[in-house]
Design an enzyme around this catalytic site. Sequence first.
Site, PDB file in Angstrom:
ATOM      1  N   TYR A 201       4.082  -3.740  -0.884  1.00 61.76           N
ATOM      2  CA  TYR A 201       4.188  -2.398  -1.460  1.00 61.76           C
ATOM      3  C   TYR A 201       4.451  -2.506  -2.960  1.00 61.76           C
ATOM      4  O   TYR A 201       5.490  -3.019  -3.393  1.00 61.76           O
ATOM      5  CB  TYR A 201       5.304  -1.605  -0.796  1.00 61.76           C
ATOM      6  CG  TYR A 201       5.051  -1.244   0.654  1.00 61.76           C
ATOM      7  CD1 TYR A 201       3.794  -1.382   1.232  1.00 61.76           C
ATOM      8  CD2 TYR A 201       6.076  -0.754   1.463  1.00 61.76           C
ATOM      9  CE1 TYR A 201       3.557  -1.048   2.560  1.00 61.76           C
ATOM     10  CE2 TYR A 201       5.848  -0.419   2.800  1.00 61.76           C
ATOM     11  CZ  TYR A 201       4.590  -0.574   3.335  1.00 61.76           C
ATOM     12  OH  TYR A 201       4.371  -0.248   4.650  1.00 61.76           O
TER      13      TYR A 201
ATOM     14  N   GLY B  96      -6.237  12.104   4.259  1.00 59.92           N
ATOM     15  CA  GLY B  96      -5.508  13.271   3.781  1.00 59.92           C
ATOM     16  C   GLY B  96      -4.554  13.786   4.843  1.00 59.92           C
ATOM     17  O   GLY B  96      -4.543  13.290   5.970  1.00 59.92           O
TER      18      GLY B  96
END
Length: 305
Positions: free
Chosen positions: A52, A224
């Site tokens: 990350y 999304g």
Amino acid sequence: MRTMELGKSGLEVPVVSIGCMRINSLDKPSAEEYVKTALDLGANFFDHADIYGGGSCEEIFSEAINMNPTIREKMILQSKCGIRNGMFDFSKEHILDSVDGILKRLKTEYLDILLLHRPDTLVEPDEVAEAFNQLESSGKVRHFGVSNQKPMQIELLKKSIRQPIVANQLQLSITNANMISQGFNVNMENEASIDRDGSILDYCRLHDITIQPWSPFQYGFFEGVFLGNDKFPELNERINEVADKYGVSNTTIAVAWILRHPAKMQPVIGTMNLERLKDCCNAADLHMTREEWYSIYRAAGNILP
């Protein structure tokens, strides 16, 4: 916040996990406020991964909270390793090196949980066992799990490792619910009946492995969010109706839908917005009815035979 046992670990954890993949989007004061808010809400379980932000997310997290032994004992830290340079690597050397880097960036002496990220087809279970044994005996890692793995991949690891697999992080949302849908459509000739994961939901329940759903608001693969999305009018209408009934937000309902499942899952929340964080945590106290759960499931276009 309501808590639960993580797998067979004996570790009591909040039912909502805080995902830190996007914490590098915050400046230090904002990151500090975010972590403090989560702790105040009882959400003291923080999920990381060595990839990350290229490791920057772990550094930003530890700097934001001014990591020290006192604050460390107030939280549960989980991180993941095994993805690097366009490949997957579960070698002993990489696991050990990755954990050392994670601990350095988080400024802590141990991880509560280490997960193996994305399956490595070149995995040598004996090497993983050696790495886990060394990490456990040194006190660097207390519990172990996996991410995105199906039953036979876990069984292969269990052939060699002696530590219980306490968690499996898997993609799941109202609109990405194949692990649930294929269980309904047994012996049916439709798309929903295809078993793409080896019945991982039932396997984890049978073996007391906590499923940690990631991307609980996403449809597709990071295409999304479905909340407020014109592509899902029926789903949003139904979610909003249930939200109005309980006086909560649609975000709360989306998380509560996952928490309603008796598998006792621990969704990973990735929002960096404080209000949405609070809405997610509110789901811990909401228990929707069976009728509401199924109506939301069907409104997403999921099929019941």
